[in-house]
Design a protein around this motif. Structure first.
Motif, mmCIF file in Angstrom:
data_model
loop_
_atom_site.group_PDB
_atom_site.id
_atom_site.type_symbol
_atom_site.label_atom_id
_atom_site.label_comp_id
_atom_site.label_asym_id
_atom_site.label_seq_id
_atom_site.Cartn_x
_atom_site.Cartn_y
_atom_site.Cartn_z
ATOM 1 N N ALA A 54 0.838 -1.210 0.000
ATOM 2 C CA ALA A 54 0.000 0.000 0.000
ATOM 3 C C ALA A 54 0.871 1.258 0.000
ATOM 4 C CB ALA A 54 -0.919 0.003 1.210
ATOM 5 N N THR A 56 0.411 5.798 -1.033
ATOM 6 C CA THR A 56 -0.421 6.905 -1.493
ATOM 7 C C THR A 56 0.496 8.068 -1.828
ATOM 8 O OG1 THR A 56 -2.239 6.251 -0.055
ATOM 9 C CG2 THR A 56 -2.293 8.496 -0.898
ATOM 10 N N THR A 57 0.286 8.641 -2.983
ATOM 11 C CA THR A 57 1.031 9.823 -3.389
ATOM 12 C C THR A 57 0.134 10.626 -4.325
ATOM 13 O OG1 THR A 57 3.160 10.610 -4.235
ATOM 14 C CG2 THR A 57 2.196 8.703 -5.348
ATOM 15 N N THR A 58 0.644 11.706 -4.875
ATOM 16 C CA THR A 58 -0.159 12.577 -5.733
ATOM 17 C C THR A 58 0.591 12.888 -7.015
ATOM 18 O OG1 THR A 58 -1.084 13.579 -3.746
ATOM 19 C CG2 THR A 58 -1.440 14.761 -5.800
ATOM 20 N N PRO A 64 -4.731 11.574 -6.888
ATOM 21 C CA PRO A 64 -4.127 10.594 -5.979
ATOM 22 C C PRO A 64 -3.691 9.343 -6.751
ATOM 23 C CG PRO A 64 -6.291 11.299 -5.185
ATOM 24 C CD PRO A 64 -6.122 11.843 -6.564
ATOM 25 N N THR A 66 -2.454 5.506 -5.927
ATOM 26 C CA THR A 66 -2.408 4.546 -4.824
ATOM 27 C C THR A 66 -2.154 3.141 -5.361
ATOM 28 O OG1 THR A 66 -4.763 4.024 -4.904
ATOM 29 C CG2 THR A 66 -4.127 5.943 -3.569
ATOM 30 N N ASP A 68 -4.251 0.923 -5.697
ATOM 31 C CA ASP A 68 -5.339 0.570 -6.617
ATOM 32 C C ASP A 68 -4.975 0.846 -8.079
ATOM 33 O OD1 ASP A 68 -6.883 -0.229 -4.481
ATOM 34 O OD2 ASP A 68 -7.993 1.663 -4.358
ATOM 35 N N ASP A 69 -4.118 1.826 -8.311
ATOM 36 C CA ASP A 69 -3.731 2.176 -9.680
ATOM 37 C C ASP A 69 -2.816 1.147 -10.325
ATOM 38 O OD1 ASP A 69 -4.957 4.871 -10.195
ATOM 39 O OD2 ASP A 69 -3.870 5.295 -8.334
#
Length: 187
Positions: A54, A56-58, A64, A66, A68-69
Motif C-alpha cells: 500500500a 499513497t502519493t499525488t 491521488p 495509490t 489501486d492504480d
C-alpha cells in the motif's frame, strides 16, 4: 652542504612515494566502488514476484496515485532520478517515440519536487503517462515497490505483482495482453 642536499633529496623521494601510494589506494577504492555499484543495479531492484504494498502519493495534476492504480491488470511504472544520465537517455528515447507497451505508465521522478530539474523532467514526460515527483527522502513509494534504489528502473506489474524489473534497456519492448513481446522499438 652536500649532506643537506641529500636530506632534501631523501625527503622529496619519501614525499613522492607517499603520494604515489595514496594515489594508488584511491584508484583501488574507486574501482571497488565501481564494481559494487555495477552489482547494486540488481540488488536494489524489486524482485520478481514481489507484491506491491500500500502507498499513497499525488501526481503532478493533483490526482491521488495509490496501490489501486497498479493492482489491477498490467501496468508499467518507471522510476527516474534527477541528475541521472541513464535516466535522461531513457527519457529522450520515450520523448522521441519509444514505447513501454503501456498506454498510460506511471513515472516516478525522485529528487527535490520543487526543483527546476524535477519539473523539467515532468514537463518532458507530460502526455506520456502519469507523473509523480517524489522527494529524495520519500522512501514510502520506493519501498512499496520492493526497495527501488537504482535508476532508471522499469517495473512491469501484473495484478500488483512484479512481473519484470529492469534498468533502462538498450531496446524497449511493447507487450501484448498475453505477456508476449509484440514489437521491439530501438531506443
Amino acid at each position: 652542504m652536500v649532506i643537506g642536499l641529500y636530506a632534501v633529496g631523501l625527503l622529496l623521494v619519501a614525499a613522492v612515494a607517499v603520494d604515489l601510494s595514496l594515489t594508488l589506494a584511491v584508484i583501488q577504492r574507486l574501482r571497488a566502488l565501481e564494481v559494487s555499484r555495477a552489482g547494486s543495479r540488481t540488488e536494489h531492484a524489486p524482485k520478481i514476484g514481489h507484491t506491491v504494498e500500500a502507498f499513497t502519493t499525488t501526481s503532478l495534476v493533483d490526482r491521488p496515485i495509490t496501490l489501486d492504480d497498479v493492482a489491477m491488470g498490467e501496468r508499467t511504472v518507471v522510476f527516474f532520478m534527477v541528475g541521472c544520465a541513464p535516466c535522461a537517455a531513457l527519457i529522450e528515447s520515450l520523448v522521441a517515440g519509444a514505447s513501454l507497451g503501456d498506454p498510460n505508465p506511471i513515472f516516478f521522478v525522485v529528487g527535490k519536487p520543487d526543483s527546476p530539474e524535477a519539473h523539467e523532467i515532468g514537463e518532458r514526460l507530460r502526455g506520456l503517462g502519469e507523473i509523480v515527483l517524489l522527494g529524495d527522502r520519500d522512501r514510502g513509494v520506493l519501498d512499496a515497490f520492493g526497495g527501488v534504489a537504482s535508476f532508471p528502473r522499469i517495473v512491469r506489474l501484473q495484478g500488483g505483482v512484479v512481473r519484470e524489473s529492469e534498468s533502462a534497456p538498450a531496446r524497449l519492448t511493447s507487450w501484448r495482453a498475453d505477456g508476449a513481446a509484440a514489437s521491439v522499438v530501438t531506443a
